[in-house]
Design a protein around this motif. Structure first.
Motif, PDB file in Angstrom:
ATOM      1  N   LEU A  13     -11.308  10.215   3.098  1.00 35.09           N
ATOM      2  CA  LEU A  13     -11.761  10.070   1.827  1.00 35.09           C
ATOM      3  C   LEU A  13     -12.030   8.546   1.667  1.00 35.09           C
ATOM      4  N   VAL A  14     -11.347   7.614   2.468  1.00 37.41           N
ATOM      5  CA  VAL A  14     -11.274   6.178   2.304  1.00 37.41           C
ATOM      6  C   VAL A  14     -12.593   5.830   2.779  1.00 37.41           C
ATOM      7  N   ASN A  15     -13.167   6.193   4.032  1.00 30.33           N
ATOM      8  CA  ASN A  15     -14.446   6.165   4.433  1.00 30.33           C
ATOM      9  C   ASN A  15     -15.641   6.679   3.455  1.00 30.33           C
ATOM     10  N   LEU A  16     -15.536   7.751   2.926  1.00 33.66           N
ATOM     11  CA  LEU A  16     -16.223   8.209   1.867  1.00 33.66           C
ATOM     12  C   LEU A  16     -16.725   7.173   0.637  1.00 33.66           C
ATOM     13  N   ARG A  17     -15.710   6.397   0.293  1.00 40.36           N
ATOM     14  CA  ARG A  17     -16.098   5.227  -0.665  1.00 40.36           C
ATOM     15  C   ARG A  17     -16.982   4.352  -0.341  1.00 40.36           C
ATOM     16  N   SER A  18     -17.077   3.953   0.883  1.00 36.78           N
ATOM     17  CA  SER A  18     -18.137   3.048   1.249  1.00 36.78           C
ATOM     18  C   SER A  18     -19.174   3.366   2.356  1.00 36.78           C
ATOM     19  N   ASP A  19     -18.820   4.576   2.878  1.00 41.37           N
ATOM     20  CA  ASP A  19     -19.829   4.825   4.078  1.00 41.37           C
ATOM     21  C   ASP A  19     -19.772   6.377   4.119  1.00 41.37           C
ATOM     22  N   THR A  20     -21.136   6.872   3.768  1.00 40.98           N
ATOM     23  CA  THR A  20     -21.218   8.318   3.591  1.00 40.98           C
ATOM     24  C   THR A  20     -21.940   8.792   4.979  1.00 40.98           C
ATOM     25  N   SER A  21     -22.157   8.058   5.805  1.00 42.07           N
ATOM     26  CA  SER A  21     -22.810   8.352   7.331  1.00 42.07           C
ATOM     27  C   SER A  21     -21.928   8.702   8.304  1.00 42.07           C
ATOM     28  N   CYS A  22     -20.445   8.287   8.094  1.00 42.29           N
ATOM     29  CA  CYS A  22     -19.724   8.610   9.520  1.00 42.29           C
ATOM     30  C   CYS A  22     -18.419   9.182   9.063  1.00 42.29           C
ATOM     31  N   ILE A  23     -18.037   9.934  10.122  1.00 46.18           N
ATOM     32  CA  ILE A  23     -16.593  10.446  10.040  1.00 46.18           C
ATOM     33  C   ILE A  23     -15.477   9.958  10.854  1.00 46.18           C
ATOM     34  N   ALA A  24     -14.394   9.753  10.229  1.00 45.16           N
ATOM     35  CA  ALA A  24     -13.394   9.046  11.037  1.00 45.16           C
ATOM     36  C   ALA A  24     -12.934   9.961  12.021  1.00 45.16           C
TER      37      ALA A  24
ATOM     38  N   ARG B 162      -2.530  18.484  10.287  1.00 46.85           N
ATOM     39  CA  ARG B 162      -2.030  17.886   9.118  1.00 46.85           C
ATOM     40  C   ARG B 162      -3.489  17.544   8.262  1.00 46.85           C
ATOM     41  N   ILE B 163      -2.985  17.736   6.774  1.00 47.50           N
ATOM     42  CA  ILE B 163      -4.155  17.476   5.994  1.00 47.50           C
ATOM     43  C   ILE B 163      -4.353  16.067   5.383  1.00 47.50           C
ATOM     44  N   GLU B 164      -3.401  15.115   6.188  1.00 44.22           N
ATOM     45  CA  GLU B 164      -3.781  13.811   6.100  1.00 44.22           C
ATOM     46  C   GLU B 164      -5.045  13.406   6.884  1.00 44.22           C
ATOM     47  N   LYS B 165      -5.214  14.002   8.012  1.00 48.44           N
ATOM     48  CA  LYS B 165      -6.364  13.696   8.792  1.00 48.44           C
ATOM     49  C   LYS B 165      -7.581  13.866   7.863  1.00 48.44           C
ATOM     50  N   LEU B 166      -7.630  14.813   6.816  1.00 50.68           N
ATOM     51  CA  LEU B 166      -8.859  14.950   5.959  1.00 50.68           C
ATOM     52  C   LEU B 166      -8.687  13.844   4.876  1.00 50.68           C
ATOM     53  N   PHE B 167      -7.586  13.785   4.254  1.00 52.25           N
ATOM     54  CA  PHE B 167      -7.474  12.755   3.188  1.00 52.25           C
ATOM     55  C   PHE B 167      -7.775  11.186   3.665  1.00 52.25           C
ATOM     56  N   HIS B 168      -7.728  10.774   4.755  1.00 49.09           N
ATOM     57  CA  HIS B 168      -7.670   9.470   5.102  1.00 49.09           C
ATOM     58  C   HIS B 168      -9.403   9.387   5.281  1.00 49.09           C
TER      59      HIS B 168
ATOM     60  N   LEU C 100      -4.328  13.237  -6.194  1.00 39.92           N
ATOM     61  CA  LEU C 100      -3.208  12.248  -6.188  1.00 39.92           C
ATOM     62  C   LEU C 100      -3.481  11.011  -5.262  1.00 39.92           C
ATOM     63  N   PHE C 101      -3.892  11.479  -3.745  1.00 45.13           N
ATOM     64  CA  PHE C 101      -4.342  10.428  -2.995  1.00 45.13           C
ATOM     65  C   PHE C 101      -5.491   9.523  -3.472  1.00 45.13           C
ATOM     66  N   ASN C 102      -6.235  10.013  -4.077  1.00 46.46           N
ATOM     67  CA  ASN C 102      -7.324   9.209  -4.623  1.00 46.46           C
ATOM     68  C   ASN C 102      -6.918   8.262  -5.614  1.00 46.46           C
ATOM     69  N   ASP C 103      -6.048   8.585  -6.415  1.00 49.33           N
ATOM     70  CA  ASP C 103      -5.379   7.725  -7.444  1.00 49.33           C
ATOM     71  C   ASP C 103      -4.323   6.799  -6.717  1.00 49.33           C
ATOM     72  N   VAL C 104      -3.458   7.083  -5.942  1.00 47.53           N
ATOM     73  CA  VAL C 104      -2.524   6.201  -5.146  1.00 47.53           C
ATOM     74  C   VAL C 104      -3.454   5.126  -4.510  1.00 47.53           C
ATOM     75  N   GLU C 105      -4.455   5.674  -3.752  1.00 48.39           N
ATOM     76  CA  GLU C 105      -5.341   4.617  -2.886  1.00 48.39           C
ATOM     77  C   GLU C 105      -6.295   3.911  -3.738  1.00 48.39           C
TER      78      GLU C 105
ATOM     79  N   LEU D  21     -23.366  13.135  -4.473  1.00 48.11           N
ATOM     80  CA  LEU D  21     -22.458  14.102  -3.504  1.00 48.11           C
ATOM     81  C   LEU D  21     -22.160  13.663  -2.386  1.00 48.11           C
ATOM     82  N   LEU D  22     -21.109  13.113  -2.138  1.00 50.57           N
ATOM     83  CA  LEU D  22     -20.428  12.554  -0.898  1.00 50.57           C
ATOM     84  C   LEU D  22     -19.731  13.566   0.055  1.00 50.57           C
ATOM     85  N   ALA D  23     -19.117  14.675  -0.444  1.00 50.29           N
ATOM     86  CA  ALA D  23     -18.522  15.648   0.317  1.00 50.29           C
ATOM     87  C   ALA D  23     -18.100  16.825  -0.257  1.00 50.29           C
ATOM     88  N   VAL D  24     -18.181  18.077   0.512  1.00 47.52           N
ATOM     89  CA  VAL D  24     -17.695  19.256  -0.065  1.00 47.52           C
ATOM     90  C   VAL D  24     -16.545  19.725   0.993  1.00 47.52           C
TER      91      VAL D  24
END
Length: 224
Positions: A212-223, A204-210, A83-88, A119-122
């Protein structure tokens, strides 16, 4: 000739898939108009409903053990992550129990996030860490090392439903970055009420979901 069976429970089961789809579409509209949509609340409420239903079934049918909630927990995280992936409009591919390599006995993590063949994330999901409460970190690091052998840039996350029956992550610096525990120690879905209390949320699960935004463009960092 026997009369037609009227099974109200079967009708409810028949309605589950349409209800799941309708819920997704309704929440998608709500999320699009409300940037403060509470994903943690929605997940906790769905878990509450499932676990109370299983508890009621156990008591009514005099079962000794209720149906395990591990699969439902994965499905719930998967639902709201999609859902988050679709909305964002992130354009990520989110799958469950997908083999990460085309070979026999390849790992099939609970949830994987892809961009094409990359594979970006597990995301590994556990209802609680009771069985591995003393050595969960060893298991987690072992899993992480195995995945990074083939996908060195991939990010590995662990999401636990409840802090009950183990000591929790404590002051581990990875909490909120790699490690997530949704419900605080002593809180199980069956103890929740319809009237949501934010005090029951540990991380909060939002800390994980957010992230995902970084994974779209940068797989080398964690927010942070």
């Amino acid at each position: 000739m026997s009369s037609e069976i009227q099974d109200e429970y079967a009708l409810v089961l028949d309605s589950l898939m349409p209800s799941l789809r309708n819920s997704y579409e309704q929440m998608k509209i709500l999320c699009s108009s409300d940037s403060n949509f509470d994903y943690s609340q929605a997940i906790a409420n769905r878990l509450r409903a499932f676990y109370l239903a299983q508890l009621g079934t156990k008591e009514f049918l005099d079962k000794k053990v209720a149906q395990a909630g591990s699969d439902f927990f994965v499905e719930t995280i998967l639902f709201f992550m999609k859902l988050f992936n679709d909305v964002e409009d992130l354009g990520l591919e989110i799958k469950s129990e997908q083999a990460i390599q085309r070979k026999r006995n390849s790992l099939r993590p609970d949830i994987t996030i892809w961009r094409g063949s990359e594979l970006l994330a597990v995301i590994e999901c556990k209802t609680q860490l009771g069985w591995h409460r003393h050595n969960w970190d060893t298991h987690f690091k072992d899993r992480e090392n195995k995945i990074k052998e083939s996908f060195p840039k991939s990010q590995i996350f662990l999401v636990v439903m409840s802090g009950s029956n183990w000591r929790g992550f404590g002051n581990d610096p990875r909490v909120g970055k790699q490690l997530f525990c949704l419900l605080k120690s002593g809180t199980w879905p069956t103890t929740l009420s319809v009237n949501y209390d934010e005090a029951v949320i540990e991380t909060r699960i939002e800390k994980l979901f957010h992230q995902l935004v970084n994974l779209r463009s940068d797989t080398s960092c964690i927010a942070v």
